[in-house]
Scaffold this motif. Structure first.
Motif, PDB file in Angstrom:
ATOM      1  N   ASN A  11       0.814  -1.219   0.000  1.00  0.00           N
ATOM      2  CA  ASN A  11       0.000   0.000   0.000  1.00  0.00           C
ATOM      3  C   ASN A  11       0.842   1.261   0.000  1.00  0.00           C
ATOM      4  O   ASN A  11       0.559   2.208  -0.734  1.00  0.00           O
ATOM      5  N   TYR A  20       2.048   4.325  -6.188  1.00  0.00           N
ATOM      6  CA  TYR A  20       1.657   5.715  -6.422  1.00  0.00           C
ATOM      7  C   TYR A  20       1.457   5.953  -7.910  1.00  0.00           C
ATOM      8  O   TYR A  20       1.912   5.187  -8.765  1.00  0.00           O
ATOM      9  N   HIS A  33      -1.671  10.389  -6.663  1.00  0.00           N
ATOM     10  CA  HIS A  33      -2.545   9.548  -5.846  1.00  0.00           C
ATOM     11  C   HIS A  33      -1.747   8.379  -5.292  1.00  0.00           C
ATOM     12  O   HIS A  33      -0.715   7.987  -5.835  1.00  0.00           O
ATOM     13  N   ARG A  86      -1.755   5.519  -1.453  1.00  0.00           N
ATOM     14  CA  ARG A  86      -2.472   4.937  -0.327  1.00  0.00           C
ATOM     15  C   ARG A  86      -1.807   5.397   0.964  1.00  0.00           C
ATOM     16  O   ARG A  86      -0.585   5.457   1.056  1.00  0.00           O
ATOM     17  N   ASP A  91      -7.467   5.572   0.350  1.00  0.00           N
ATOM     18  CA  ASP A  91      -6.937   6.252  -0.830  1.00  0.00           C
ATOM     19  C   ASP A  91      -6.584   7.694  -0.469  1.00  0.00           C
ATOM     20  O   ASP A  91      -7.324   8.366   0.262  1.00  0.00           O
ATOM     21  N   THR A  92      -5.459   8.134  -1.003  1.00  0.00           N
ATOM     22  CA  THR A  92      -5.042   9.517  -0.751  1.00  0.00           C
ATOM     23  C   THR A  92      -4.741  10.186  -2.086  1.00  0.00           C
ATOM     24  O   THR A  92      -4.448   9.515  -3.085  1.00  0.00           O
TER      25      THR A  92
END
Length: 889
Positions: free
Chosen positions: A546, A550, A586, A588, A597-598
């Protein structure tokens, strides 16, 4: 002013050098102009000199003939003979290029002026081992920027210029095959042959020969072993009674210093590359050109990394310390020890492709229009398999041989050699990593008299857009032994040949390197797993999967305007470039134990002025001066949300994150040089100085700040990259000369000498918020060498050409800078390399070659310490020998 016939002839002799560099005109004793054929090294030098003299910028170049004259297996190895260029090696092959001291991340590489996608999983560095030297007709290193060039190049731009059919003979064909062998060729299996095969074909066709095509194909194979010894970057200190003492900085060579580890490595690497290129042009007139250029290259590595590790964790005791009659420190290490044997099977596949479409034409009244569309892509795939076996409590005696080199000897030799005592560890693992990057570019340039078609003023305007889209993914699967696991090393997996020894003391017939056969080891593991599934559990390494994934998309929009003025003896270019950079990423992140999700985004814009002035003191002496402002773009993984986590301990909030507000490094650049062109364009004497003031350097820091968390502003301890530190000042000197010794009597008049040197002094201070560390005693940036030299002695005659080339790269600060304990910052040791190339022309079409790569067998060293006195890496590259044949039509 009246011009003599002799002056006219001399001017023509320089002007009539064609792009191939094969002929020039001179005046014979009767005063008539005749054509002189120039071959081999001299032709390559004339090509490079001609490019430098005609350029409006400060640049240096290496030409196609020089590229093929030595065993340069990729673009980086060919470019390292250019002043100010250093390379970073991987497995004894050039991987990254640095220009004038700057980390490779802050330089730019283009092909015919357009960008290429890179298979660098975190950053922006082009991998040289994916680009064959045969891709280039020439390589230009542009050191002063003008407004029409990309601004993201603080160190400079490496521009690969592809071949054109209109610069080659009609129906040109060249094929070469080289076969050879590396000295380090023994291991768990014999190596195969190494070598290259290259083909170039060019032709002009059409009713008026207004179409041109160039096709190339290349294949490269390197199969070799590299032995290496490492001693680790930590040391422990103990009291006279053998108990642990506090560590302290810099007290090396005194009684009480104890090493942490000794690693023996034996790398087997089968590296291959295959690719090709095509260029099609249409020139209906001398002032109009349409073209398509494309290439594809794929490089693969099949690497087995054998490792034999003796390790001390520092929690045991160290009795019996003494100084032996040779002055070496000796002692025993008891407790907290282990011996590990592990095997890493690495497979790397990197591919790069690009296609460029362009149109360049004169639209009348000195006006030119140029339109280019470019697309490029890269992929990176890296599955890694690991097996590790470990035996605890393998106490050892050690001898400090000086300079950080240690001899380790097990106290219980019988247990050390008993393979059944080595049990499985967590390193029965599979990691897979993949990267996909695509870039799209479109640019338009329009100008009038911008290239000095006549004396007077001119201008040039342009727009450029670039989109970069990349995705990185990592997956891991570890097989962890449960209690009662019975998997141990099998005698059939291992052999201990006496002739395999890495550098340094300790290895030999009585203390051999354990070598694991990869095929047998994996077969035995799979058989044990199938028969005993209850003895293993799978760790999916969710955290790694995770945190490390990216994606990022970056858009750069640029516009520029510049004015030019050309006169009888001068050229002046000045103007400004504006670049706007926007990106969104983007990934995790983990919040209170839950993966979510980030996303983040950011951007910056820069105004980049520049000015370049050239003045011809005479027909042979050129003065150059330039100023430019440039930026160094931030690596993608420092911007996108990678390795993000928020941990609430109840007492404090601890945050690890990227920094979307991170600014690019900036630099003001000044250049001054003088060039003296000799011998009708066949010789050169050049000297230049340069100065760079860098701002907004960035490092990883830990800072107490306020963040938004749970809908409110709270205090937190944040670890992220930030722009810190004072300005960095770089001052450098570059020298370059090429001369043919034609004044000697035959046959020695075929001799020539070329050389260049770069000297760099850097002054800067890093402040990470807790420590202020001056690096004045080293005067180096990360990836920077303090000095480099290249020297070549060459010879050309009608039948024979030869060349001995010497390269020296000084002390270089490697990728690791340690803030807390500065003496642990790592440096690559100075290295020298000598290559030899011989060629004999049997006929006009057939030539035989013999090359020696790395004649002295120079390896790689890495050191640390206040005075860089402690050895931590000692690798043996060995030499390699190649024979080949070249066919020209």
């Amino acid at each position: 002013m009246q011009v003599s016939k002799k002056q006219i002839c001399r001017c023509l002799s320089a002007a009539l050098i064609v792009v191939s560099g094969s002929t020039f005109a001179v005046e014979n004793e009767e005063g008539l102009i005749e054509e002189v054929v120039v071959i081999g090294n001299k032709r390559a030098n004339m090509n490079a000199i001609s490019v430098k003299k005609d350029s409006i910028r400060i640049l240096d170049a290496v030409a196609a003939d020089d590229i093929s004259a030595l065993p340069d297996f990729n673009i980086g190895e060919a470019a390292q003979r250019i002043p100010g260029v250093t390379i970073t090696n991987d497995q004894a092959e050039a991987r990254f290029i640095s220009i004038r001291a700057l980390n490779p991340s802050y330089n730019l590489m283009t092909v015919d002026g357009s960008g290429i996608a890179v298979p660098d999983r975190n950053g922006r560095r082009p991998y040289m081992d994916t680009l064959p030297s045969s891709l280039a007709g020439s390589i230009e290193v542009i050191k002063s920027l003008t407004p029409d060039l990309d601004g993201g190049a603080i160190g400079g731009i490496v521009n690969i210029v592809s071949r054109s059919a209109f610069d080659l003979d009609d129906n040109f064909f060249k094929a070469s095959v080289t076969l050879g062998e590396y000295e380090n060729n023994k291991g768990f299996e014999d190596d195969g042959p190494s070598g290259t095969a290259d083909v170039v074909w060019a032709n002009q066709f059409g009713a008026n020969d207004d179409f041109g095509v160039v096709l190339t194909a290349n294949y490269y194979k390197r199969d070799s072993y590299i032995p290496q010894t490492e001693y680790g970057s930590e040391r422990f200190w103990f009291n006279d009674d053998g108990t642990r003492a506090p560590s302290y900085d810099g007290a090396f060579g005194e009684l009480g210093e104890v090493p942490k580890e000794r690693r023996w490595y034996w790398y087997h690497n089968d590296r291959q590359r295959i690719g090709g290129s095509a260029k099609i042009e249409y020139r209906p007139t001398d002032e109009t050109n349409y073209w398509f250029r494309g290439f594809y290259n794929k490089a693969t590595d099949d690497e087995a990394r054998q490792t034999d590790l003796m390790r001390f964790g520092g929690k045991g005791t160290v009795p019996n310390q003494a100084v032996n009659p040779d002055g070496d420190i000796t002692g025993s290490v008891l407790g907290d020890t282990r011996h590990q044997i592990y095997l890493g099977q690495f497979n790397f596949e990197r591919s790069v492709w690009a296609a460029q479409f362009g149109h360049d034409r004169d639209i009348g009244d000195k006006k030119r229009l140029k339109i280019i569309a470019n697309i490029s892509g890269s992929e990176f795939d890296n599955p890694e398999y690991w097996h590790e076996w470990r035996q605890a409590n393998t106490d050892f005696n050690y001898t400090d041989m000086g300079h950080g080199v240690y001899d380790f000897r097990p106290i219980d030799r019988a247990a050390y050699d008993d393979l059944s005592l080595y049990s499985a560890t967590r390193q029965n693992a599979l990691d897979t990593r993949s990267l996909d990057e695509d870039i799209y570019e479109f640019q338009v340039d329009f100008g009038s008299n911008a290239e000095g078609q006549e004396d007077g003023w001119g201008y040039k305007l342009g727009l450029k857009w670039r989109n970069t889209d990349r995705e990185f993914d990592e997956d891991a699967q570890y097989y962890v032994p449960d209690a009662g696991n019975t998997y141990t090393m099998a005698a059939a997996d291992v052999f201990v040949p006496n002739n395999l020894c890495p550098p340094g003391p300790g290895c030999g017939p009585n203390d051999p390197l354990f070598v694991v056969d990869p095929v047998l080891a994996f077969q035995n593991f799979e058989a044990h797993l199938a028969a005993n599934p209850d003895q293993w559990r799978i760790d999916e390494k969710t955290t790694n999967d995770n945190r490390r994934d990216y994606g990022i998309e970056e858009d750069i929009t640029a516009a520029y305007g510049m004015l030019t003025h050309y006169g009888d003896r001068h050229s002046l270019i000045f103007g400004v470039r504006y670049e706007d950079t926007e990106w969104k990423g983007h990934g995790r992140g983990k919040v209170n134990g839950v993966w979510v999700d980030t996303a983040n985004s950011g951007g910056y814009s820069d105004v980049l002025p520049s000015a370049t002035f050239n003045y011809n003191l005479s027909d042979d002496v050129v003065l150059r001066a330039a100023y430019s402002k440039a930026i160094g773009r931030v690596p993608f993984n420092a911007l996108a949300p990678v390795n993000e986590a928020i941990v609430d301990t109840g007492a404090e909030i601890i945050v690890s994150r990227s920094n979307p507000d991170l600014k690019p490094r900036k630099a003001d650049n000044l250049d001054f040089s003088v060039d003296y062109y000799m011998d009708n364009g066949a010789g050169l004497l050049s000297a230049g100085v340069f100065y760079k003031k860098l701002k907004d350097e960035y490092f990883q820091t830990e800072t107490a700040t306020t963040i938004e968390y749970g809908g409110e502003q709270i205090d937190a301890l944040v670890t992220q990259y930030e722009n810190v530190g004072d300005d960095i000042n770089i001052l450098g000197l570059e020298l370059n000369f090429i001369t043919n010794l034609t004044f000697l009597s035959a046959p020695w008049d075929g001799l020539g000498v070329s050389g260049n040197a770069t000297f760099i002094d850097t002054d800067f201070e890093i402040d990470d918020g807790t420590n202020s560390i001056e690096f004045k005693e080293q005067g180096l940036l990360v990836g920077q060498s303090d000095q480099t030299y290249n020297l070549a002695l060459f010879y050309d005659s009608a039948k024979f050409s030869g060349r001995i080339a010497y390269n020296y790269t000084g002390l270089k600060l490697s990728e690791r800078v340690n803030f807390g304990t500065p003496w642990r910052s790592r440096y690559d040791t100075p290295k020298t390399k000598i290559d030899v190339q011989l060629a004999y022309r049997f006929t006009d079409r057939w030539t035989g070659t013999f090359n020696i790569w790395n004649l002295t067998g120079e390896g790689r060293g890495e050191v640390l310490g206040r005075r860089q006195e402690l050895t931590i890496v000692d690798a043996d590259f060995g030499s390699a020998y190649f024979v080949g044949v070249i066919f020209n039509n």
